[in-house]
Every structure is written in structure tokens, then in C-alpha cells.
Design an enzyme around this catalytic site. Sequence first.
Site, mmCIF file in Angstrom:
data_model
loop_
_atom_site.group_PDB
_atom_site.id
_atom_site.type_symbol
_atom_site.label_atom_id
_atom_site.label_comp_id
_atom_site.label_asym_id
_atom_site.label_seq_id
_atom_site.Cartn_x
_atom_site.Cartn_y
_atom_site.Cartn_z
ATOM 1 N N LYS A 81 -6.627 3.407 -3.351
ATOM 2 C CA LYS A 81 -7.152 3.721 -1.951
ATOM 3 C C LYS A 81 -7.271 4.917 -1.350
ATOM 4 O O LYS A 81 -6.444 5.799 -1.806
ATOM 5 C CB LYS A 81 -5.817 2.855 -1.182
ATOM 6 N N LYS A 140 -9.761 0.540 -2.477
ATOM 7 C CA LYS A 140 -9.996 0.471 -1.051
ATOM 8 C C LYS A 140 -10.418 1.791 -0.294
ATOM 9 O O LYS A 140 -9.693 2.721 -0.527
ATOM 10 C CB LYS A 140 -8.626 -0.330 -0.544
ATOM 11 N N ASP A 179 0.850 -1.150 -0.176
ATOM 12 C CA ASP A 179 -0.142 0.191 -0.141
ATOM 13 C C ASP A 179 0.824 1.043 -0.018
ATOM 14 O O ASP A 179 1.425 1.440 0.914
ATOM 15 C CB ASP A 179 -1.045 -0.116 1.125
#
Length: 227
Positions: free
Chosen positions: A156, A187, A93
Site C-alpha cells: 500500500k 492499494k 493495514d
Amino acid sequence: MSTRTETVAEVAAMIDHTLLKPEATAADVAAVVAEAAELGTYSVCVSPSMLPITVPATLKVAVVCGFPSGKHTSAVKAAEAAESVRNGADEIDMVIDIGAAKAGDFARVHADIAAVRAAAPAPVVLKVIIESAALTDDEIVGVCSAAVDAGADFVKTSTGFHPAGGATVHAVELMHRTVRDAGLAVKASGGVRTLEQARAMIAAGASRLGVSGSRALLAAEDAGAGY
């Protein structure tokens, strides 16, 4: 977008159970892994310095990169991602350079993501944290398009550390519209604390959730009813 109400177990299976506090210890991480296994989450998400960790076969390991500011050089982010993969990370991430996005320099954002993608190629899953609350709609579209072109797997919303805030339904919807045709997922992370919020994010297009308080989120009043 989702048109049904997910069960508690289905929501759990979308969660990256997250521990990113600077004061986290190895014992804290072990406790989070045990809790994630008990709750049935998709993964645990931890800081790179906590690797390697032992997890059951049911759990994936997600690790942050360039976190939380995104102001690391691309070379540093790439090295961090590569080291995390060597130490057992299944997913990365990464945080983009938010300043580059604010300046409209999407070529720089693309190059940043591409550097991490090259250092952590498939089947490693690459999620790109865009800090959506700090961006305009046009900037969100620009960075999401850069993520598509650079070969990411997810976009995300947030680190959960930015003062501008975390995930919103509007941002998730916009991100989903921008990337869905290219096959990327979304996300929602940052401020997702209740089952109602989680379901709203899923309905908006999120297929993964970043949650630190997973037990409290999943222990809703209606959990016993199967909702």
C-alpha cells in the site's frame, strides 16, 4: 494493468472507505459504515480503538496497525494486529519502519512484516503501508520485495499522514511490477480524491483504493452516464 474504464460501481467496489481522524467518535464510525454500505464500497477502514463495530455482510473491516509513524516495535505491532483480529478485523493495514527502509535495512523491514503476519495469519488480509512518497525507487523495490517474502497480501502506498505526500501513478506502477508475479496486489491510498485519479491508479495496477471522501469521489459528473 487495467486497459478499460471502470464504472462508478466498479470503482466503489475497490474502495476501503476510510476514517482515521484522531477525533473520530463511535458515532462517526457508525455513519461511515452506513455510508460505505450505501455507496457499495469494499470495506471500511478504521482505527483499532474503534473496534468492535457492526457492519453489514457486504462490508469487510480493515484496521490500521503501527499507524501512522510505523515506529512501534514489531512486538507492539503484532499485539495490536492480533487484538484487532480478535475484535473483528478482516484486514490489517500495517505501517513499516520507514527509517529502516531509508537505511537499506530490508531484513528489518521483512522481520517487522513477518511478525504481524504471524500474529494475523490468513485468511486475514495483510496490507503493508510503505509510505512510497518518502522512498526512492530502489527503496520501494526493496520494501515490496520484503513484503513478498514475508507473506503479505498487498503493498500500500501511503498512510495519508506523511508530509512527503500520498499515492502517485509512478509509485503504483513500480509497486505493481515488483509484486505482481508473486501474486500480491497494490492499494493506492493518500490523496486519491477524484474519479479520474482513482481510474489512473487502477490503470497503473492498483486493485484497492484507500479513500476518505468516497461520496465526493464517486459523485462525478459522468456518474449518470455509467462511466
